[in-house]
Scaffold this motif. Structure first.
Motif, PDB file in Angstrom:
ATOM      1  N   ASP A  35       0.953  -0.739  -0.349  1.00  0.00           N
ATOM      2  CA  ASP A  35      -0.413  -0.267  -0.191  1.00  0.00           C
ATOM      3  C   ASP A  35       1.153   1.488   0.469  1.00  0.00           C
ATOM      4  OD1 ASP A  35      -2.404   1.460   0.116  1.00  0.00           O
ATOM      5  OD2 ASP A  35      -2.138   1.745   1.930  1.00  0.00           O
ATOM      6  N   LEU A  36       1.181   1.112   0.676  1.00  0.00           N
ATOM      7  CA  LEU A  36       2.891   2.423   0.550  1.00  0.00           C
ATOM      8  C   LEU A  36       3.090   2.241  -0.620  1.00  0.00           C
ATOM      9  CD1 LEU A  36       4.467   5.179   2.783  1.00  0.00           C
ATOM     10  CD2 LEU A  36       5.887   2.845   2.717  1.00  0.00           C
ATOM     11  N   ALA A  37       3.541   1.445  -1.031  1.00  0.00           N
ATOM     12  CA  ALA A  37       4.238   1.591  -2.910  1.00  0.00           C
ATOM     13  C   ALA A  37       3.294   1.908  -3.492  1.00  0.00           C
ATOM     14  CB  ALA A  37       4.914   0.446  -3.131  1.00  0.00           C
ATOM     15  N   LEU A  38       2.607   2.194  -3.101  1.00  0.00           N
ATOM     16  CA  LEU A  38       1.261   1.943  -4.413  1.00  0.00           C
ATOM     17  C   LEU A  38       0.987   3.685  -4.145  1.00  0.00           C
ATOM     18  CD1 LEU A  38      -1.504  -0.911  -4.345  1.00  0.00           C
ATOM     19  CD2 LEU A  38       0.028  -0.246  -6.738  1.00  0.00           C
ATOM     20  N   ARG A  39       1.189   4.080  -2.799  1.00  0.00           N
ATOM     21  CA  ARG A  39       0.653   5.822  -2.409  1.00  0.00           C
ATOM     22  C   ARG A  39       1.439   6.598  -3.220  1.00  0.00           C
ATOM     23  NH1 ARG A  39       0.759   6.690   2.294  1.00  0.00           N
ATOM     24  NH2 ARG A  39       1.155   4.273   3.537  1.00  0.00           N
ATOM     25  N   THR A  40       2.835   5.970  -2.826  1.00  0.00           N
ATOM     26  CA  THR A  40       4.527   6.692  -3.089  1.00  0.00           C
ATOM     27  C   THR A  40       4.272   6.786  -4.867  1.00  0.00           C
ATOM     28  OG1 THR A  40       5.094   5.789  -1.699  1.00  0.00           O
ATOM     29  CG2 THR A  40       6.814   7.169  -3.343  1.00  0.00           C
ATOM     30  N   ALA A  41       4.078   5.201  -5.541  1.00  0.00           N
ATOM     31  CA  ALA A  41       4.263   5.676  -7.302  1.00  0.00           C
ATOM     32  C   ALA A  41       3.187   7.043  -7.691  1.00  0.00           C
ATOM     33  CB  ALA A  41       3.718   4.172  -7.382  1.00  0.00           C
ATOM     34  N   GLU A  42       1.941   6.438  -6.571  1.00  0.00           N
ATOM     35  CA  GLU A  42       0.700   7.735  -7.572  1.00  0.00           C
ATOM     36  C   GLU A  42       0.554   8.943  -7.013  1.00  0.00           C
ATOM     37  OE1 GLU A  42      -3.318   8.920  -9.597  1.00  0.00           O
ATOM     38  OE2 GLU A  42      -2.037   7.107  -9.179  1.00  0.00           O
ATOM     39  N   GLU A  43       1.198   9.409  -6.082  1.00  0.00           N
ATOM     40  CA  GLU A  43       1.802  10.648  -5.629  1.00  0.00           C
ATOM     41  C   GLU A  43       2.698  11.710  -5.277  1.00  0.00           C
ATOM     42  OE1 GLU A  43       0.482  10.389  -0.954  1.00  0.00           O
ATOM     43  OE2 GLU A  43      -2.017   8.636  -1.267  1.00  0.00           O
ATOM     44  N   TYR A  44       3.272  10.670  -5.655  1.00  0.00           N
ATOM     45  CA  TYR A  44       5.292  11.057  -5.426  1.00  0.00           C
ATOM     46  C   TYR A  44       5.212  10.740  -7.160  1.00  0.00           C
ATOM     47  CZ  TYR A  44       9.413  12.007  -5.392  1.00  0.00           C
ATOM     48  OH  TYR A  44      11.372  11.920  -5.006  1.00  0.00           O
ATOM     49  N   TYR A  45       5.872   9.501  -7.135  1.00  0.00           N
ATOM     50  CA  TYR A  45       7.196   9.231  -7.956  1.00  0.00           C
ATOM     51  C   TYR A  45       6.235   9.422  -9.726  1.00  0.00           C
ATOM     52  CZ  TYR A  45      10.681   6.105  -8.861  1.00  0.00           C
ATOM     53  OH  TYR A  45      12.491   5.922  -9.633  1.00  0.00           O
ATOM     54  N   LYS A  46       5.085   9.104  -9.552  1.00  0.00           N
ATOM     55  CA  LYS A  46       4.745   9.586 -11.281  1.00  0.00           C
ATOM     56  C   LYS A  46       4.997  11.019 -11.748  1.00  0.00           C
ATOM     57  CE  LYS A  46       0.401   8.953 -11.956  1.00  0.00           C
ATOM     58  NZ  LYS A  46      -0.754   8.739 -12.565  1.00  0.00           N
ATOM     59  N   GLU A  47       4.747  11.520 -10.882  1.00  0.00           N
ATOM     60  CA  GLU A  47       4.998  13.007 -10.862  1.00  0.00           C
ATOM     61  C   GLU A  47       6.875  13.262 -11.395  1.00  0.00           C
ATOM     62  OE1 GLU A  47       4.041  16.409 -12.621  1.00  0.00           O
ATOM     63  OE2 GLU A  47       2.881  15.291 -12.512  1.00  0.00           O
ATOM     64  N   SER A  48       7.938  13.027  -9.570  1.00  0.00           N
ATOM     65  CA  SER A  48       8.733  13.055  -9.923  1.00  0.00           C
ATOM     66  C   SER A  48       9.726  12.544 -11.151  1.00  0.00           C
ATOM     67  CB  SER A  48       9.452  12.883  -9.020  1.00  0.00           C
ATOM     68  OG  SER A  48       9.374  11.268  -8.440  1.00  0.00           O
ATOM     69  N   ASP A  49       9.293  11.555 -11.901  1.00  0.00           N
ATOM     70  CA  ASP A  49       9.812  10.537 -12.538  1.00  0.00           C
ATOM     71  C   ASP A  49       9.565  11.066 -13.802  1.00  0.00           C
ATOM     72  OD1 ASP A  49      11.623   7.717 -13.598  1.00  0.00           O
ATOM     73  OD2 ASP A  49       9.733   8.536 -14.534  1.00  0.00           O
ATOM     74  N   ALA A  50       8.389  11.804 -13.803  1.00  0.00           N
ATOM     75  CA  ALA A  50       8.044  12.640 -15.201  1.00  0.00           C
ATOM     76  C   ALA A  50       8.879  13.996 -15.421  1.00  0.00           C
ATOM     77  CB  ALA A  50       6.850  13.086 -15.450  1.00  0.00           C
ATOM     78  N   LEU A  51       9.974  14.155 -14.400  1.00  0.00           N
ATOM     79  CA  LEU A  51      10.268  15.048 -14.812  1.00  0.00           C
ATOM     80  C   LEU A  51      12.071  15.665 -15.086  1.00  0.00           C
ATOM     81  CD1 LEU A  51      10.222  17.784 -11.222  1.00  0.00           C
ATOM     82  CD2 LEU A  51       9.776  17.881 -13.740  1.00  0.00           C
ATOM     83  N   THR A  52      12.226  13.421 -14.951  1.00  0.00           N
ATOM     84  CA  THR A  52      13.789  13.283 -15.050  1.00  0.00           C
ATOM     85  C   THR A  52      13.273  12.747 -17.067  1.00  0.00           C
ATOM     86  OG1 THR A  52      13.523  12.575 -12.933  1.00  0.00           O
ATOM     87  CG2 THR A  52      14.737  11.072 -14.864  1.00  0.00           C
TER      88      THR A  52
END
Length: 326
Positions: free
Chosen positions: A212-229
């Protein structure tokens, strides 16, 4: 004596042009150190100084072959994560140069390698799965989806425990599944986003704390930060083509939503890379600010700098809280 000094660098250049690259040469390139004709420096090309810029300006078939050679040699296992990071960068902009079948075969060997400590294996898999995910096609999505399903790990679960000595009750773990979930967020396709939303509604995953922690991190944070990369990598690749006199239709930047500081500050540090790799990734994110096309994708520059400040706070906190259970 003068002639001898001239012959030494010429020999190095000839080795790179007419012969193969040695493992030592490849390690130097992975470490962002020029070797022979592989000496394009991002700053000299008008790019920010980043490790991603260095590899994208300098890679060719020989370099990619050499990176795969490193990944097949256990003597260089300490460089495997960095090698996968470079393959991830290249596959983002030039996937055919890496080769999907070639890459996934190496990832499978890593998953099945009994000589690699589980903790180290999970750490490497984050970059390995990310390299596959950046192909952003149906084949890569199926590869990642398979590794998100519990059945894949029933007989070969690998994990590492993350212990926070100064935060009571904050301990968690990273597994092959959590790394695959984070890789899903690196695909930036409608199909991948839809599957992530599906997982967020699935009790099979949301009732398991670390998933659950991984899913929330992926949805709320990781997609956006990785898009910048990814946007930064695309700009660097366009510079590569420009310097080589080649042409290709630029890939449009991934649209970025506004990110509040409160959202960044709540990112679980246990699912962010350890300090040194996190800083390398942050270099990729920061350079987007310096590239004009990426600026157009961000409507409010002031929000960008607040976002970077929040991420810096997360990375800085990692230096004192993360240690691995042996």
């Amino acid at each position: 004596m003068t002639n001898l000094k001239v012959l030494v660098p010429l020999a190095a250049v000839a080795h790179c042009v007419f012969g193969g690259l040695s493992n030592e040469d490849i390690v130097r390139l992975i470490d962002e150190k020029p070797v022979g004709v592989y000496d394009q420096i991002p700053e000299q090309a008008g790019l920010p100084s980043t490790s991603s810029g260095f590899i994208l300006l300098n890679y060719d078939d020989k370099v990619i072959d050499g990176i795969f050679g490193i990944l097949g040699n256990s003597d260089y296992s300490s460089k495997w994560k960095a090698a996968f990071i470079d393959l991830r960068r290249i596959s983002t902009v030039d996937p055919s140069a890496v080769g999907f079948d070639r890459l996934t075969e190496v990832v499978r060997r890593l998953e099945e390698n009994p000589k690699i400590d589980e903790g180290r294996k999970v750490h490497i898999l984050m970059s390995a799965y990310g390299a596959v995910a950046r192909f952003s096609d149906d084949y890569s999505l199926e590869f990642i989806k398979k590794r998100i399903e519990p059945a894949f790990w029933e007989s070969k679960q690998i994990e590492r425990q993350i212990i926070h000595s100064d935060v009571s009750g904050a301990d968690t773990k990273q597994t092959g599944q959590t790394q695959a979930i984070l890789a899903l967020a690196q695909m930036h396709t409608k199909e991948a986003d839809a599957f992530l939303e599906q997982l967020l509604q699935d009790d099979t995953f949301t009732t398991v704390p670390h998933l659950d922690l991984a899913l929330r991190t992926a949805e709320e944070y990781y997609k956006e930060s990785d898009a910048l990369t990814v946007n930064a990598l695309r700009m660097e690749y366009q510079k590569r083509l420009e310097l080589r006199g080649e042409s290709e239709t630029p890939m449009p930047p991934i649209p970025l939503a506004e990110v509040a500081v409160a959202e960044v500050s709540s990112v679980p540090s246990t699912l962010v890379e350890e300090p040194e790799p996190a800083i390398r990734e942050l270099e990729e994110l920061v350079q987007v600010k310096a590239v004009e096309p990426a600026q157009k994708a961000i409507e409010q520059p002031s929000q960008w700098w607040l976002w970077v400040f929040g991420l810096l706070m997360v990375v800085g906190g990692l230096a004192v809280v993360v240690r691995r259970k042996s």
